[in-house]
Design a protein around this motif. Structure first.
Motif, PDB file in Angstrom:
ATOM      1  N   UNK A  37      43.843 -35.126 -27.196  1.00 50.31           N
ATOM      2  CA  UNK A  37      42.938 -36.262 -27.423  1.00 50.31           C
ATOM      3  C   UNK A  37      41.519 -35.844 -27.790  1.00 50.31           C
ATOM      4  N   UNK A  38      41.147 -34.603 -27.500  1.00 49.58           N
ATOM      5  CA  UNK A  38      39.743 -34.217 -27.691  1.00 49.58           C
ATOM      6  C   UNK A  38      39.237 -34.400 -29.124  1.00 49.58           C
TER       7      UNK A  38
ATOM      8  N   UNK B 140      37.564 -27.255 -23.364  1.00 51.23           N
ATOM      9  CA  UNK B 140      36.565 -26.190 -23.520  1.00 51.23           C
ATOM     10  C   UNK B 140      35.130 -26.705 -23.383  1.00 51.23           C
ATOM     11  N   UNK B 141      34.921 -27.978 -23.680  1.00 48.05           N
ATOM     12  CA  UNK B 141      33.583 -28.562 -23.540  1.00 48.05           C
ATOM     13  C   UNK B 141      33.078 -28.443 -22.100  1.00 48.05           C
ATOM     14  N   UNK B 145      32.571 -25.482 -15.797  1.00 52.52           N
ATOM     15  CA  UNK B 145      32.994 -26.070 -14.527  1.00 52.52           C
ATOM     16  C   UNK B 145      34.062 -25.247 -13.822  1.00 52.52           C
ATOM     17  N   UNK B 146      35.038 -24.764 -14.593  1.00 54.86           N
ATOM     18  CA  UNK B 146      36.197 -24.152 -13.952  1.00 54.86           C
ATOM     19  C   UNK B 146      36.664 -22.889 -14.677  1.00 54.86           C
ATOM     20  N   UNK B 147      36.643 -22.928 -16.007  1.00 47.76           N
ATOM     21  CA  UNK B 147      37.172 -21.808 -16.798  1.00 47.76           C
ATOM     22  C   UNK B 147      36.377 -20.537 -16.539  1.00 47.76           C
ATOM     23  N   UNK B 171      38.633 -22.267 -32.812  1.00 48.25           N
ATOM     24  CA  UNK B 171      37.841 -21.179 -32.207  1.00 48.25           C
ATOM     25  C   UNK B 171      37.315 -21.540 -30.814  1.00 48.25           C
ATOM     26  N   UNK B 172      36.915 -22.787 -30.602  1.00 44.32           N
ATOM     27  CA  UNK B 172      36.408 -23.202 -29.292  1.00 44.32           C
ATOM     28  C   UNK B 172      37.533 -23.184 -28.261  1.00 44.32           C
ATOM     29  N   UNK B 173      38.725 -23.567 -28.692  1.00 44.86           N
ATOM     30  CA  UNK B 173      39.869 -23.591 -27.769  1.00 44.86           C
ATOM     31  C   UNK B 173      40.267 -22.161 -27.378  1.00 44.86           C
ATOM     32  N   UNK B 174      40.158 -21.242 -28.327  1.00 48.56           N
ATOM     33  CA  UNK B 174      40.587 -19.865 -28.074  1.00 48.56           C
ATOM     34  C   UNK B 174      39.515 -19.026 -27.385  1.00 48.56           C
ATOM     35  N   UNK B 175      38.254 -19.455 -27.475  1.00 45.49           N
ATOM     36  CA  UNK B 175      37.128 -18.607 -27.072  1.00 45.49           C
ATOM     37  C   UNK B 175      37.301 -17.978 -25.687  1.00 45.49           C
ATOM     38  N   UNK B 176      37.565 -18.765 -24.686  1.00 44.72           N
ATOM     39  CA  UNK B 176      37.652 -18.229 -23.329  1.00 44.72           C
ATOM     40  C   UNK B 176      39.078 -18.196 -22.799  1.00 44.72           C
TER      41      UNK B 176
END
Lengths: 412, 283
Positions: A37-38, B140-141, B145-147, B171-176
């Motif tokens: 959903x993001x 990822x946003x 908080x947790x990651x 890229x944002x999803x894979x970053x961490x």
């Protein structure tokens, strides 16, 4: 940075500036949804920002609100109730006179216009009392879009007239049997539909909750209530109101009334939560701010009814529209900052107010604003006669006639 | 690259060994405490021998919004039997006492962790021998908080990539992300429609162009045949709904574990694993 668990209670410069760029009101709000959903949440945010600043969009919405929705709704001086309570001068904001019988149409007209603008071809929604479901079914009929409403099985049973209305308007009503079959479960199911049909489907959330931008967007669409009150009170009394009272489930009618007045320090503001069988009864109420603690559900961080393990409780209220274990994140923030006072009202108190209002004012209120009214019955006698009090009569009680008759032992 | 600075984990070692063997990873999902604590423990302890390479353990939650009916029901069974976050950690400790090799990944939703609260939960999870976590509703946003706190403790934070994760967002999803990437093969909830293989192949290839991490595929994989076909285009396959559905069908009329509950789960895992090894044999 560790996950924040406490909120600042320092007063901000303005109470009307939120949310921040990430959708937070202090600790509360945000975008806690599944990855599927993001991208859509971001798309929705940009589309809404563009629409908000588009004079054409706003003009079209104003026209619909006036000629289709029936706005502005009257600001009515409740003379007999005022005499009865011998205190504050009580006004009702008559949002129950809107098309479809509640404030829900304000938000639905805004969001359906946005959905069309985004090229979405299918609409889904959750509903508790059915007022939002009826408003969604109505705008979908008006604009020729197919619509599916998720409604808890318990609510389907106790709000039969609204289920019939939705059918007549051409909507498909999906009865949700998961959990206790109330608003929380219908929202889970609507989110599951959305994640499955994310590309063509627009989800019209009915309250000022959910992932950013919903809390801010729904609030903006409901602010027509408070903005009208401001102008109407100026015309009637030549000044601002002193006291505002509204019922809180997710809190959309309340934030719509409150928000335009948040920076007017002289205005005292009360949100009324559903205390069901009483705050002391575990899982027997739906007062998330008075009886819950912060957590994350349905895309936002907010006060939630939950057990020690973080499992969400079902909650209880006589009012299907208030029977929700969470609350819009902006209310959570307004509670922590102390700008708004949130108070509990039980089923019994709401039922008594419902009856009094019908007999004194000739208005059968919905069970939701009956909670607000029950608090007015307590508050108004303590206030001086020149105190201008506005209560949001956010819905009419036609839908509740059968349920209330049952509670009162009347035969229909 | 940051991932090379990180200490090698059970997950990394597992995927390296599988690569040497030339076969895909079989990732199994069951819910902690389903249908009760002891049965769940017996199921978990037998999974590696039945053919599971990585074990995902669901943390039951009252409102599993990303899950289909099978996992929802599984979650509610566990809660009804008294499962809590503390008991889930205890379950992992008991597993680790007997198996110190098989990677364990916790999967669930944010709220029970948030109220634990998060830092205490991450400390206890690491000490219990958990290797990674998949938290569905922390995008990822919200990495801070947790990651990031999880990574600081040496836990892998495994991210879901989906059909809607476009090139701009990838890229944002894979970053961490570390350990592996979990590709959600459908837009939908767990256990729903079967994935379209050609789409999965293209998407996995796209993700692999952007990361050296293994990519496993889940959501909607039920049968040995499906698993075999999906495994042909990925580094591993996740099966969950089919396992918890098997648990359901073996329960007595009182909802309690039946005499076959444990063996039935191990049997289906064995069959699925055999299907996957068929995939490896054909490569």
């Amino acid at each position: 940075m560790p996950a924040p668990t406490t909120s600042t209670t320092q007063a901000p410069n303005s109470f009307r500036a939120g949310p921040d760029d990430h959708g937070f009101f202090g600790l509360y709000g945000g975008r806690f949804v599944a990855e599927t959903l993001m991208p859509l949440i971001h798309e929705l945010e940009s589309a809404y920002e563009a629409a908000k600043n588009d004079a054409g969009f706003q003009a079209e919405l104003r026209d619909l609100l006036e000629h289709y929705g029936g706005r502005p709704s009257p600001l009515y001086f409740a003379e007999r109730l005022t005499e009865h309570l011998k205190g504050a001068k009580i006004y009702f904001k008559r949002d129950e006179l809107n098309h479809t019988g509640s404030h829900k149409i304000n938000n639905c007209l805004g969001q359906i216009q946005l959905a069309r603008r985004m090229g979405k071809t299918r609409i889904i929604a959750e509903t508790g009392a059915g007022q939002h479901g009826v408003a969604v079914a109505t705008v979908c009929a008006r604009f020729g879009l197919p619509c599916e409403i998720y409604m808890g099985a318990t609510d389907v049973a106790r709000q039969a007239p609204n289920v019939a209305r939705m059918h007549m308007l051409g909507a498909k009503v999906n009865s949700v049997t998961a959990g206790a079959g109330t608003l929380k479960d219908s929202m889970n199911e609507a989110l599951r539909d959305w994640v499955t049909n994310v590309r063509d489907t627009y989800y019209i959330i009915g309250t000022a909750a959910g992932p950013h931008p919903y809390p801010a967007m729904v609030r903006d669409f409901q602010c027509v209530i408070g903005n009208e009150v401001r102008a109407q009170m100026q015309e009637r009394e030549g000044r601002l109101p002193d006291t505002l009272v509204a019922a809180i489930g997710g809190g959309s009618n309340a934030i719509g009334l409150f928000h335009p007045f948040l920076d007017d320090k002289s205005v005292k503001i009360y949100g009324v939560e559903a205390a069901g069988h009483g705050l002391e009864v575990e899982n027997g109420h739906a007062a998330s701010m008075n009886g819950g603690r912060p957590g994350v559900l349905h895309g936002n961080r907010t006060y939630l009814l939950q057990n020690e393990d973080g499992q969400i409780l079902e909650g209880h209220s006589i009012s299907a529209g208030l029977d929700y274990p969470g609350v819009g994140p902006e209310h959570s923030w307004l509670k922590d900052t102390g700008r708004v006072t949130y108070v509990p009202i039980t089923d019994k108190e709401a039922l008594a107010a419902f009856q009094l209002c019908a007999k004194l004012e000739g208005i059968i209120p919905a069970l939701e604003p009956s909670h607000a009214l029950a608090y007015v019955l307590k508050l108004a006698p303590t206030l001086p006669k020149d105190n201008l009090l506005v209560m949001n009569m956010c819905g009419r009680g036609d839908k509740d006639v059968f349920a209330v008759a049952g509670y009162l032992g009347m035969k229909i | 690259m940051r991932s090379q600075l990180r200490p090698e984990t059970r997950i990394d070692r597992c995927f390296e060994a599988l690569k040497r063997e030339g076969r895909p990873a079989f990732v199994t999902f069951v819910t902690a405490g389903d249908p009760d604590y002891e049965t769940s423990k017996a199921i978990l302890l037998g999974l590696p021998e039945a053919g599971a390479d990585v074990i995902e353990i669901g943390m039951p939650f009252s409102d599993p919004m990303a899950d289909g009916p099978a996992v929802q029901a599984s979650s509610l069974r566990a809660l009804k039997a008294g499962q809590t976050m503390k008991r889930t950690l205890q379950l992992v400790r008991e597993f680790r006492a007997k198996d110190n090799l098989t990677p364990i990944v916790l999967m669930g939703y944010y709220n029970p962790i948030y109220v634990y609260p998060s830092e205490a939960f991450l400390d206890e999870a690491r000490d219990a021998g958990i290797d990674g976590m998949i938290i569905v509703d922390v995008p990822p946003e919200a990495d801070e908080e947790l990651c990031l706190p999880a990574i600081q403790r040496g836990l892998s934070f495994i991210r879901l990539a989906t059909p809607t994760t476009d090139d701009k967002r990838l890229p944002a999803v894979l970053a961490n992300t570390s350990g592996f990437v979990y590709y959600v093969s459908i837009t939908g909830i767990t256990g729903a429609a079967a994935p379209v293989v050609s789409d999965v192949r293209a998407q996995v290839a796209r993700i692999k162009r952007s990361t050296p991490l293994p990519v496993v595929v889940g959501f909607g994989v039920r049968t040995p045949e499906q698993a075999r076909v999906i495994a042909d285009c990925a580094d591993g396959v996740v099966v969950g709904s089919a396992l918890v559905e098997t648990i359901r069908t073996t329960l007595g009329t009182d909802g309690r574990a039946g005499p076959d509950t444990v063996s039935a789960v191990h049997r289906i895992v064995h069959n699925l694993a055999a299907g996957l090894r068929g995939a490896a044999a054909r490569v």
